[in-house]
Design an enzyme around this catalytic site. Structure first.
Site, mmCIF file in Angstrom:
data_model
loop_
_atom_site.group_PDB
_atom_site.id
_atom_site.type_symbol
_atom_site.label_atom_id
_atom_site.label_comp_id
_atom_site.label_asym_id
_atom_site.label_seq_id
_atom_site.Cartn_x
_atom_site.Cartn_y
_atom_site.Cartn_z
ATOM 1 N N MET A 160 0.984 -0.987 0.298
ATOM 2 C CA MET A 160 0.462 0.082 0.176
ATOM 3 C C MET A 160 1.348 1.629 0.238
ATOM 4 O O MET A 160 1.349 1.360 1.123
ATOM 5 C CB MET A 160 -1.013 0.310 1.252
ATOM 6 C CG MET A 160 -1.824 1.408 1.448
ATOM 7 S SD MET A 160 -2.776 1.348 2.616
ATOM 8 C CE MET A 160 -4.140 2.691 2.849
ATOM 9 N N TRP A 178 -12.566 12.449 0.059
ATOM 10 C CA TRP A 178 -13.972 13.015 0.396
ATOM 11 C C TRP A 178 -13.998 14.803 0.339
ATOM 12 O O TRP A 178 -13.099 15.804 0.552
ATOM 13 C CB TRP A 178 -13.451 12.856 2.341
ATOM 14 C CG TRP A 178 -15.231 13.473 3.194
ATOM 15 C CD1 TRP A 178 -15.770 13.574 2.783
ATOM 16 C CD2 TRP A 178 -14.624 13.938 4.598
ATOM 17 N NE1 TRP A 178 -16.355 14.081 3.915
ATOM 18 C CE2 TRP A 178 -15.640 14.478 4.919
ATOM 19 C CE3 TRP A 178 -13.686 14.680 5.386
ATOM 20 C CZ2 TRP A 178 -15.608 15.751 5.906
ATOM 21 C CZ3 TRP A 178 -13.913 15.214 6.305
ATOM 22 C CH2 TRP A 178 -14.992 15.983 6.668
ATOM 23 N N ASP A 213 -8.269 7.155 -2.392
ATOM 24 C CA ASP A 213 -9.356 6.484 -1.345
ATOM 25 C C ASP A 213 -10.508 7.205 -1.836
ATOM 26 O O ASP A 213 -10.436 8.470 -1.574
ATOM 27 C CB ASP A 213 -8.931 7.299 0.256
ATOM 28 C CG ASP A 213 -9.421 7.096 1.214
ATOM 29 O OD1 ASP A 213 -8.967 5.416 1.894
ATOM 30 O OD2 ASP A 213 -10.541 7.926 1.923
ATOM 31 N N TYR A 257 -19.150 9.485 0.288
ATOM 32 C CA TYR A 257 -18.754 10.791 -0.875
ATOM 33 C C TYR A 257 -19.554 10.932 -1.911
ATOM 34 O O TYR A 257 -19.563 12.329 -2.261
ATOM 35 C CB TYR A 257 -17.115 10.750 -1.422
ATOM 36 C CG TYR A 257 -16.827 10.320 0.454
ATOM 37 C CD1 TYR A 257 -16.426 10.412 1.150
ATOM 38 C CD2 TYR A 257 -14.865 9.945 0.327
ATOM 39 C CE1 TYR A 257 -15.394 10.028 2.515
ATOM 40 C CE2 TYR A 257 -14.154 9.632 0.607
ATOM 41 C CZ TYR A 257 -14.488 9.628 2.174
ATOM 42 O OH TYR A 257 -14.002 9.365 3.455
ATOM 43 N N LYS A 297 -15.216 1.872 1.136
ATOM 44 C CA LYS A 297 -15.992 2.306 2.795
ATOM 45 C C LYS A 297 -17.253 1.920 2.413
ATOM 46 O O LYS A 297 -17.687 2.138 1.429
ATOM 47 C CB LYS A 297 -16.094 3.655 3.381
ATOM 48 C CG LYS A 297 -14.339 3.580 3.279
ATOM 49 C CD LYS A 297 -14.104 4.630 4.361
ATOM 50 C CE LYS A 297 -12.223 5.779 3.879
ATOM 51 N NZ LYS A 297 -12.551 6.495 2.736
ATOM 52 N N HIS A 315 -17.075 1.921 7.398
ATOM 53 C CA HIS A 315 -16.810 2.909 7.346
ATOM 54 C C HIS A 315 -16.616 3.766 8.640
ATOM 55 O O HIS A 315 -15.863 4.923 9.589
ATOM 56 C CB HIS A 315 -17.368 4.227 6.239
ATOM 57 C CG HIS A 315 -17.038 5.768 6.095
ATOM 58 N ND1 HIS A 315 -17.424 5.676 4.999
ATOM 59 C CD2 HIS A 315 -16.382 6.155 6.903
ATOM 60 C CE1 HIS A 315 -16.756 6.754 5.006
ATOM 61 N NE2 HIS A 315 -16.197 7.522 6.061
ATOM 62 N N SER A 336 -7.714 13.288 6.996
ATOM 63 C CA SER A 336 -7.855 14.853 7.804
ATOM 64 C C SER A 336 -6.349 15.314 8.095
ATOM 65 O O SER A 336 -6.377 15.793 9.159
ATOM 66 C CB SER A 336 -8.589 15.234 8.599
ATOM 67 O OG SER A 336 -10.247 15.151 8.341
ATOM 68 N N ARG A 367 -1.310 21.895 -5.270
ATOM 69 C CA ARG A 367 -1.172 21.487 -4.118
ATOM 70 C C ARG A 367 -1.105 19.840 -4.250
ATOM 71 O O ARG A 367 -0.559 18.568 -3.102
ATOM 72 C CB ARG A 367 -2.620 21.958 -3.355
ATOM 73 C CG ARG A 367 -2.084 23.241 -2.640
ATOM 74 C CD ARG A 367 -3.660 23.717 -1.747
ATOM 75 N NE ARG A 367 -3.091 25.495 -1.609
ATOM 76 C CZ ARG A 367 -4.633 25.515 -0.990
ATOM 77 N NH1 ARG A 367 -5.081 25.356 -1.326
ATOM 78 N NH2 ARG A 367 -4.409 27.257 -1.228
ATOM 79 N N ASN A 423 1.917 17.960 -2.189
ATOM 80 C CA ASN A 423 1.213 16.687 -0.999
ATOM 81 C C ASN A 423 2.358 16.149 -1.274
ATOM 82 O O ASN A 423 2.172 14.898 -0.659
ATOM 83 C CB ASN A 423 0.068 16.427 -1.348
ATOM 84 C CG ASN A 423 -0.772 17.753 0.071
ATOM 85 O OD1 ASN A 423 -0.476 18.393 0.233
ATOM 86 N ND2 ASN A 423 -2.199 17.782 -1.198
#
Length: 357
Positions: free
Chosen positions: A34, A42, A65, A70, A99, A132, A222, A280, A284
């Site tokens: 992974m 989300w 993800d 969502y 999920k 979830h 998050s 971004r 990231n």
């Protein structure tokens, strides 16, 4: 070779090394690799998430993800179809997580829910399927009702998703230590992941250590503080403006967001920052050319702020006073014990108006 492998997963290992692009990986109990960094989806709005997924895959992301709730999996599926057709990436090079939503905890509902997700994503299998939340609900005449389906019952149906080939690995999300132990007592196939909220304002060290002790990897959602969450309030702290974080970012000549992502990697935690902005998204993932020291990690965890940002809340009136409480805290499987304790006196007087199935 046939048979059962580590953690109760099928012992077929020949094609399990994958997803090397886009940074380092961790090996799950199922034997699959992974990627440490994935794209969170989300709160990605319709019309934005397709572009974001295409951008991320072209930038080198190999971990996505997703989740039924969502409400954007069909759009993600369109992005995946385009990437496959344009030969930007092969299916076997991607790690896709989805999920199971809270409405589908009954044993007979789990597999059909996953089949709907696969249809929307345009895939034959997901690499990882998570429960979830530990709490189950039922939709009655368009309204949510609490139900008492135990998460171990749900887990047994999740195990069947592995044996049927619809999910390569299965796991949990938002489960606390006691709930994880419940699953482990009953599981024939062990959870590979617990996906939880984690960032310097909510490090979750005890929970992460417990997961790692049992071979369960952790994914941080998050990780940047989720300032665009739907239940943000003006008095909530803002992670990316924290002075300690800003100082460490300046020292490494990185952005505060990059430090937050690296913070998880250096703790052995996979991480799924969300963005729909191309610059971004690329930033990231650009986190593998520096490391945080132990002292820096300690400083990030010692800001004096503890804040759980991702717990839906509602305002209620009791004894003539307006109080904001966790929306689902009356459910017996609500996982956030510190919030149940904090609002204990209020919760004793409060009855969830949604009622029981």
């Amino acid at each position: 070779a046939a048979g059962r492998g580590r953690g109760g997963y099928p012992g077929r290992m020949s094609d399990k090394k994958q997803c090397q692009t886009g940074g380092s990986t961790v090996k799950l109990l199922s034997g699959y690799e992974m990627p440490m960094v994935g794209l969170g989806t989300w709160k990605s709005k319709p019309g934005e998430v397709e572009k974001a997924v295409k951008c991320a895959i072209k930038a080198g992301y190999r971990h996505l993800d997703c989740a039924f709730i969502y409400r954007n999996e069909a759009e993600i599926g369109a992005a995946l179809k385009w990437c496959f057709e344009e030969k930007i990436v092969r299916r076997e090079d991607l790690f896709v997580t989805s999920k199971l939503w809270n409405l589908y905890h009954k044993k007979e509902d789990v597999k059909p829910a996953l089949e709907q997700t696969l249809k929307d994503l345009g895939l034959d299998y997901v690499d990882l399927y998570l429960v979830h939340w530990p709490m189950g609900f039922t939709l009655v005449d368009g309204n949510y009702k609490l139900n008492k389906v135990h998460y171990t019952t749900t887990w047994a149906a999740m195990e069947e998703c592995v044996s049927s080939g619809l999910a390569r690995s299965i796991g949990l999300s938002n489960f606390n230590i006691n709930q994880i132990d419940d699953i482990l007592k009953h599981a024939k196939v062990k959870p590979t992941i617990n996906q939880i909220e984690s960032n310097p304002f909510i490090p979750q060290t005890k929970l992460i250590d417990h997961c790692h002790k049992h071979g369960i990897k952790v994914t941080a959602y998050s990780p940047l503080g989720s300032n665009d969450r739907p239940f943000v309030a003006s008095d909530h702290p803002t992670l990316l403006k924290d002075k300690t974080l800003l100082a460490i970012a300046a020292k490494h000549k990185k952005s505060p967001a990059q430090v937050c992502v690296r913070y998880q990697i250096d703790r052995g935690v996979t991480v799924i920052p969300k963005s729909v902005t191309p610059s971004r998204i690329e930033e990231n993932l650009d986190v593998f050319d520096f490391k945080l020291t132990g002292e820096e990690i300690k400083a990030l965890e010692s800001t004096g702020v503890f804040f759980r940002s991702c717990c839906p809340s509602i305002e209620i009136t009791l004894d003539g006073k307006t109080v904001r409480i966790p929306r689902d805290a009356k459910h017996p499987y609500f996982p956030f014990e510190e919030l149940r304790e904090k609002f204990g006196d209020v919760l004793e007087k409060y009855e969830d108006p949604r009622g029981w199935e």
